[in-house]
Design a protein around this motif. Sequence first.
Motif, PDB file in Angstrom:
ATOM      1  N   ALA A 196       0.767  -1.295  -0.069  1.00 20.79           N
ATOM      2  CA  ALA A 196      -0.094  -0.020   0.069  1.00 20.79           C
ATOM      3  C   ALA A 196       0.874   0.963  -0.071  1.00 20.79           C
ATOM      4  CB  ALA A 196      -0.966  -0.004   1.284  1.00 20.79           C
ATOM      5  N   THR A 197       1.938   1.264   0.608  1.00 23.08           N
ATOM      6  CA  THR A 197       2.824   2.323   0.895  1.00 23.08           C
ATOM      7  C   THR A 197       3.541   2.613  -0.332  1.00 23.08           C
ATOM      8  OG1 THR A 197       3.268   1.680   3.147  1.00 23.08           O
ATOM      9  CG2 THR A 197       4.849   3.285   1.962  1.00 23.08           C
ATOM     10  N   ASN A 198       3.834   1.602  -1.154  1.00 20.55           N
ATOM     11  CA  ASN A 198       4.357   1.676  -2.464  1.00 20.55           C
ATOM     12  C   ASN A 198       3.499   2.524  -3.574  1.00 20.55           C
ATOM     13  OD1 ASN A 198       6.847   0.388  -1.586  1.00 20.55           O
ATOM     14  ND2 ASN A 198       6.268  -1.698  -2.611  1.00 20.55           N
ATOM     15  N   THR A 199       2.441   1.963  -3.468  1.00 12.55           N
ATOM     16  CA  THR A 199       1.417   2.624  -4.291  1.00 12.55           C
ATOM     17  C   THR A 199       1.326   4.300  -3.991  1.00 12.55           C
ATOM     18  OG1 THR A 199       0.144   0.574  -4.698  1.00 12.55           O
ATOM     19  CG2 THR A 199      -1.015   2.683  -5.177  1.00 12.55           C
ATOM     20  N   LEU A 200       0.808   4.460  -2.667  1.00 11.51           N
ATOM     21  CA  LEU A 200       0.852   5.786  -2.359  1.00 11.51           C
ATOM     22  C   LEU A 200       1.989   6.996  -2.321  1.00 11.51           C
ATOM     23  CD1 LEU A 200      -1.384   5.557   0.862  1.00 11.51           C
ATOM     24  CD2 LEU A 200      -2.416   6.208  -1.509  1.00 11.51           C
ATOM     25  N   TRP A 201       3.197   6.052  -2.197  1.00  5.40           N
ATOM     26  CA  TRP A 201       4.513   6.888  -2.661  1.00  5.40           C
ATOM     27  C   TRP A 201       4.425   7.180  -4.021  1.00  5.40           C
ATOM     28  CZ3 TRP A 201       8.497   8.872  -0.229  1.00  5.40           C
ATOM     29  CH2 TRP A 201       9.804   8.993  -0.837  1.00  5.40           C
ATOM     30  N   GLY A 202       4.098   6.307  -4.811  1.00 12.17           N
ATOM     31  CA  GLY A 202       4.160   6.856  -6.269  1.00 12.17           C
ATOM     32  C   GLY A 202       3.198   7.801  -6.442  1.00 12.17           C
ATOM     33  N   GLU A 203       1.837   7.910  -5.832  1.00 13.11           N
ATOM     34  CA  GLU A 203       0.895   9.000  -6.082  1.00 13.11           C
ATOM     35  C   GLU A 203       1.161  10.226  -5.650  1.00 13.11           C
ATOM     36  OE1 GLU A 203      -3.129   7.820  -5.097  1.00 13.11           O
ATOM     37  OE2 GLU A 203      -2.933   5.790  -6.017  1.00 13.11           O
ATOM     38  N   ILE A 204       2.171  10.251  -4.313  1.00 12.04           N
ATOM     39  CA  ILE A 204       2.431  11.647  -4.147  1.00 12.04           C
ATOM     40  C   ILE A 204       3.821  12.208  -4.919  1.00 12.04           C
ATOM     41  CG2 ILE A 204       1.761  10.959  -1.621  1.00 12.04           C
ATOM     42  CD1 ILE A 204       4.674  10.985  -0.855  1.00 12.04           C
ATOM     43  N   GLY A 205       4.425  11.478  -5.717  1.00 10.06           N
ATOM     44  CA  GLY A 205       5.457  11.926  -6.612  1.00 10.06           C
ATOM     45  C   GLY A 205       6.751  11.432  -5.967  1.00 10.06           C
ATOM     46  N   GLY A 206       6.779  10.333  -4.930  1.00 12.81           N
ATOM     47  CA  GLY A 206       7.890   9.879  -4.610  1.00 12.81           C
ATOM     48  C   GLY A 206       8.652  10.952  -3.660  1.00 12.81           C
ATOM     49  N   ALA A 207       9.998  11.035  -3.605  1.00  9.12           N
ATOM     50  CA  ALA A 207      10.795  11.784  -2.870  1.00  9.12           C
ATOM     51  C   ALA A 207      10.578  13.277  -2.942  1.00  9.12           C
ATOM     52  CB  ALA A 207      12.300  11.590  -3.136  1.00  9.12           C
ATOM     53  N   SER A 208      10.398  13.611  -4.345  1.00 11.45           N
ATOM     54  CA  SER A 208      10.207  14.861  -4.686  1.00 11.45           C
ATOM     55  C   SER A 208       8.878  15.455  -4.107  1.00 11.45           C
ATOM     56  CB  SER A 208      10.182  15.488  -5.943  1.00 11.45           C
ATOM     57  OG  SER A 208       9.174  14.603  -6.693  1.00 11.45           O
ATOM     58  N   GLY A 209       7.748  14.781  -4.094  1.00 12.99           N
ATOM     59  CA  GLY A 209       6.662  14.994  -3.537  1.00 12.99           C
ATOM     60  C   GLY A 209       6.662  15.255  -1.899  1.00 12.99           C
ATOM     61  N   LEU A 210       7.356  14.313  -1.448  1.00 10.45           N
ATOM     62  CA  LEU A 210       7.502  14.275   0.136  1.00 10.45           C
ATOM     63  C   LEU A 210       8.286  15.518   0.532  1.00 10.45           C
ATOM     64  CD1 LEU A 210       6.951  12.251   2.405  1.00 10.45           C
ATOM     65  CD2 LEU A 210       9.252  12.040   2.480  1.00 10.45           C
ATOM     66  N   ASP A 211       9.488  15.790  -0.173  1.00  5.61           N
ATOM     67  CA  ASP A 211      10.053  16.970   0.217  1.00  5.61           C
ATOM     68  C   ASP A 211       9.476  18.279   0.043  1.00  5.61           C
ATOM     69  OD1 ASP A 211      12.197  15.311   0.610  1.00  5.61           O
ATOM     70  OD2 ASP A 211      13.459  15.526  -1.186  1.00  5.61           O
ATOM     71  N   ALA A 212       8.632  18.417  -1.055  1.00  5.19           N
ATOM     72  CA  ALA A 212       7.856  19.948  -1.214  1.00  5.19           C
ATOM     73  C   ALA A 212       6.841  19.535  -0.120  1.00  5.19           C
ATOM     74  CB  ALA A 212       7.281  19.596  -2.698  1.00  5.19           C
ATOM     75  N   ALA A 213       6.237  18.780   0.208  1.00  6.38           N
ATOM     76  CA  ALA A 213       5.096  18.958   1.387  1.00  6.38           C
ATOM     77  C   ALA A 213       5.999  19.065   2.802  1.00  6.38           C
ATOM     78  CB  ALA A 213       4.494  17.390   1.467  1.00  6.38           C
ATOM     79  N   ASN A 214       7.023  18.498   2.905  1.00  2.00           N
ATOM     80  CA  ASN A 214       7.963  18.914   4.108  1.00  2.00           C
ATOM     81  C   ASN A 214       8.210  20.323   4.303  1.00  2.00           C
ATOM     82  OD1 ASN A 214       7.402  16.357   4.968  1.00  2.00           O
ATOM     83  ND2 ASN A 214       9.498  15.612   4.445  1.00  2.00           N
ATOM     84  N   LYS A 215       8.263  21.087   3.155  1.00  2.00           N
ATOM     85  CA  LYS A 215       8.714  22.420   3.343  1.00  2.00           C
ATOM     86  C   LYS A 215       7.260  23.119   3.917  1.00  2.00           C
ATOM     87  CE  LYS A 215      12.005  22.667  -0.433  1.00  2.00           C
ATOM     88  NZ  LYS A 215      12.264  23.400  -1.749  1.00  2.00           N
ATOM     89  N   THR A 216       6.347  22.822   3.526  1.00  2.00           N
ATOM     90  CA  THR A 216       5.139  23.176   4.043  1.00  2.00           C
ATOM     91  C   THR A 216       4.922  22.906   5.540  1.00  2.00           C
ATOM     92  OG1 THR A 216       3.986  23.243   2.030  1.00  2.00           O
ATOM     93  CG2 THR A 216       2.447  23.411   3.905  1.00  2.00           C
ATOM     94  N   LEU A 217       5.193  21.519   5.810  1.00  2.00           N
ATOM     95  CA  LEU A 217       4.863  21.091   7.006  1.00  2.00           C
ATOM     96  C   LEU A 217       6.098  21.737   8.070  1.00  2.00           C
ATOM     97  CD1 LEU A 217       4.254  17.488   6.105  1.00  2.00           C
ATOM     98  CD2 LEU A 217       2.642  19.061   7.202  1.00  2.00           C
ATOM     99  N   GLY A 218       7.319  22.214   7.712  1.00  2.00           N
ATOM    100  CA  GLY A 218       8.260  22.605   8.633  1.00  2.00           C
ATOM    101  C   GLY A 218       9.368  21.777   8.963  1.00  2.00           C
ATOM    102  N   LEU A 219       9.417  20.608   8.200  1.00  2.00           N
ATOM    103  CA  LEU A 219      10.375  19.759   8.368  1.00  2.00           C
ATOM    104  C   LEU A 219      11.815  20.115   7.625  1.00  2.00           C
ATOM    105  CD1 LEU A 219       8.169  18.225   8.985  1.00  2.00           C
ATOM    106  CD2 LEU A 219       9.178  16.178   8.434  1.00  2.00           C
ATOM    107  N   THR A 220      12.803  20.391   8.143  1.00  2.00           N
ATOM    108  CA  THR A 220      14.154  21.081   7.768  1.00  2.00           C
ATOM    109  C   THR A 220      15.264  20.101   7.639  1.00  2.00           C
ATOM    110  OG1 THR A 220      14.965  21.579   9.964  1.00  2.00           O
ATOM    111  CG2 THR A 220      13.564  23.058   8.643  1.00  2.00           C
ATOM    112  N   ASP A 221      15.047  18.883   8.289  1.00  2.00           N
ATOM    113  CA  ASP A 221      16.386  17.923   8.080  1.00  2.00           C
ATOM    114  C   ASP A 221      15.748  16.603   7.734  1.00  2.00           C
ATOM    115  OD1 ASP A 221      18.532  19.688   9.108  1.00  2.00           O
ATOM    116  OD2 ASP A 221      17.472  19.747  11.165  1.00  2.00           O
ATOM    117  N   THR A 222      14.674  16.613   7.014  1.00  2.00           N
ATOM    118  CA  THR A 222      13.996  15.274   6.399  1.00  2.00           C
ATOM    119  C   THR A 222      14.187  15.224   4.870  1.00  2.00           C
ATOM    120  OG1 THR A 222      12.599  14.914   8.188  1.00  2.00           O
ATOM    121  CG2 THR A 222      12.163  13.651   6.133  1.00  2.00           C
TER     122      THR A 222
END
Length: 302
Positions: free
Chosen positions: A149-175
């Motif tokens: 299930a995680t593999n599927t959703l990882w692909g849907e969010i755009g993988g690492a680039s999608g996660l990194d973009a969201a983390n800027k909004t969330l305030g994560l600076t070292d992830t």
Amino acid sequence: MDDDLGNPERKKRRRLRRIAVIAATGLATAGVLTLAVDRSGSHIDAAPVAKVSDTPSASASPASPDAALTRALNAVTAEGDYQVAALDLDSGDSASYAHGDSGTYDTASIVKVDILATLLLQAQDSGTALTPAQRTLATSMIENSDNDATNTLWGEIGGASGLDAANKTLGLTDTVGGTDGDWGLTQTTAEDQITLLEAVYGDDSPLSADSQTYVQGLMGNVEADQQWGVSAAADSGSSVGLKNGWLQRSATDLWDINSVGEVTVGGDSVLIAVTSSGSSTESAGIGLVETVAEAAGDAVVA
């Protein structure tokens, strides 16, 4: 990647309860011992602390949460490295501690909370809701730690680039999102995980109230054999929301064991994140994480 394999064998958890320590800066003293005991009262460890008399001075101030946590964890033996951070949402008190040289840690499956937060932020930005299929996958990903299930959703969010973009909004600076599809090798810190937990449980969050409630509900319903980790810090009988991660690294055969979540300690809502690496066995890593989490909860609520 070899993540979330099977159900960990549970040894009886050694939950530390530390008897109050007396500290006063600059006082000439005689040494006494404070004991760490398990819940049944058996002796575990002893550490010398300073004291002037049997009755502490009324002017002596209690140790800060950071000092209390450092004192407790300096007495803990760990095979590898770890970080811990905790935040009392009611009082605002916080504490953190790092053992070893690791700056960041493999997330293993704790990244699944971040993936879900990213999916929800993307839906919010587009003005849409999660589809029924996405909700089914999210339930499996959080409650059961299902990797497919995680593999599927990882692909849907755009993988690492999608996660990194969201983390800027969330305030994560070292992830930093894992590359080549290895979401479990996303790098993070305990402090960043507290920031993520604040987005899930805090009052001021980029996530909508409905999104927060949704994530909280899934984290509060993880399957029974995964309810270890930060839950060790919780008041007896209280509710817990958590996500754990466990990963044996093929290069070393050593274990990454992580746990993040929200627990009630002394009646307060407390966020706790523990990341670790280098445990020789899965059960040893779980024991370490639980010891560290309980010390962190005690430190910010004392």
